[in-house]
Design a protein around this motif. Sequence first.
Motif, PDB file in Angstrom:
ATOM      1  N   ASN A 177      70.043  44.147  46.225  1.00 44.99           N
ATOM      2  CA  ASN A 177      70.060  42.838  45.564  1.00 44.99           C
ATOM      3  C   ASN A 177      71.475  42.395  45.199  1.00 44.99           C
ATOM      4  O   ASN A 177      71.665  41.413  44.494  1.00 44.99           O
ATOM      5  N   ASP A 185      62.728  37.703  39.466  1.00 42.99           N
ATOM      6  CA  ASP A 185      62.638  38.806  40.428  1.00 42.99           C
ATOM      7  C   ASP A 185      61.523  38.554  41.440  1.00 42.99           C
ATOM      8  O   ASP A 185      60.644  39.389  41.661  1.00 42.99           O
ATOM      9  N   ARG A 240      62.316  37.090  44.708  1.00 42.75           N
ATOM     10  CA  ARG A 240      62.985  36.672  45.930  1.00 42.75           C
ATOM     11  C   ARG A 240      62.130  36.994  47.155  1.00 42.75           C
ATOM     12  O   ARG A 240      61.338  37.936  47.143  1.00 42.75           O
ATOM     13  N   ASP A 269      63.063  38.300  50.295  1.00 37.16           N
ATOM     14  CA  ASP A 269      64.109  38.935  51.086  1.00 37.16           C
ATOM     15  C   ASP A 269      63.498  39.830  52.160  1.00 37.16           C
ATOM     16  O   ASP A 269      62.346  40.267  52.031  1.00 37.16           O
ATOM     17  N   SER A 292      63.679  44.934  46.917  1.00 35.04           N
ATOM     18  CA  SER A 292      64.866  45.228  46.119  1.00 35.04           C
ATOM     19  C   SER A 292      64.503  45.090  44.648  1.00 35.04           C
ATOM     20  O   SER A 292      63.332  44.957  44.282  1.00 35.04           O
ATOM     21  N   GLY A 346      65.072  42.559  43.108  1.00 34.53           N
ATOM     22  CA  GLY A 346      64.828  41.132  42.912  1.00 34.53           C
ATOM     23  C   GLY A 346      63.569  40.615  43.588  1.00 34.53           C
ATOM     24  O   GLY A 346      63.354  39.403  43.662  1.00 34.53           O
ATOM     25  N   THR A 347      62.715  41.517  44.089  1.00 35.78           N
ATOM     26  CA  THR A 347      61.548  41.064  44.871  1.00 35.78           C
ATOM     27  C   THR A 347      60.199  41.511  44.313  1.00 35.78           C
ATOM     28  O   THR A 347      59.158  41.074  44.796  1.00 35.78           O
TER      29      THR A 347
END
Length: 317
Positions: free
Chosen positions: A59, A158, A160, A162, A166, A168-169
């Motif tokens: 991230n 959090d 994302r 992607d 990560s 952030g996902t």
Amino acid sequence: MIYTLADQQHWSGRIDSESDRSAFRLHQIVTLKNIEQLNENESAFGLVGFECEEGVRRNKGRLGAALAPNKIRRFLSNLPYTFDKKLIDTGNIACDGNQLEKAQEELGSHISKLYRHSCVPIILGGGHETLYGHYLGARKHIGPHASLGIINIDAHFDMRQDPLPSSGTMFRQILEEDEQAGYLCIGIQELGNTKALFEAADQLGCTYIYEEDVAANDFLNTFREIDRFAAQYDYVILTLCTDSIRADAAPGVSAPSPFGLEPKTVKILLKYIVAKNNLLSFDISEVNPIYDEGDRTIRLAAYLVAEVLHHYNKIQT
């Protein structure tokens, strides 16, 4: 995945009495156990550390959170013993190289074993990817059909989208995979999330409270939202991302927040949420000792964990 047993060197401190338990500190009551050697009914808080920052690396955050679990233990050690349950330290799960997904699965398995032995998991992260392993353990424990609410104290969604999971996902992963899961985020910052993330949160049914609204009206509206959310689910888990706290009070985090929550505000939130009788477990994430100043963030993290231990499932007065 690498599993290391709890180490007594992290549990030491002042001794006011050798016999009066009312004068004991946590290092005097903690028991160190291999996760495979737990008794059938421990009726305890079960600590586990997650030495992982691969999710933070993916991230593009500041590395260092993998060092936090043992640092937090050292500051927990000297705090007073204020609760009735036993405290068991079951060691650390570490991420082997870049194998984040495997480490999260192993953390989930470890947590499910704690539940099975009547322990309340208290997870010391690690990056906020800790939460996904926490979720896996809770879901495994309660089965596929029970509903699960996740309360996150955080400046960021959090969520994302992607290519790789990560730090952030996690919440997008959970909400897209699990129809029985819900998400309440407390402390969201408008300048901490893109417009696309707000749109994703709305599309996926996330409930959120802005940082500036948390303490308004003496927390009355926030408490009502917490009550409404928790009542919808069979079970609830709680995660605290320390980057939700203002940067001058918590400089040692992966993504500092200049306009974060006051530490006392977080304390009040934790006290209120952990009193819920359907709360299963708690994790604290994103403490980064490398960027800390005078151990302020680590000390604060230890005190917040102690607040959780003290107020867990207690009726509010």
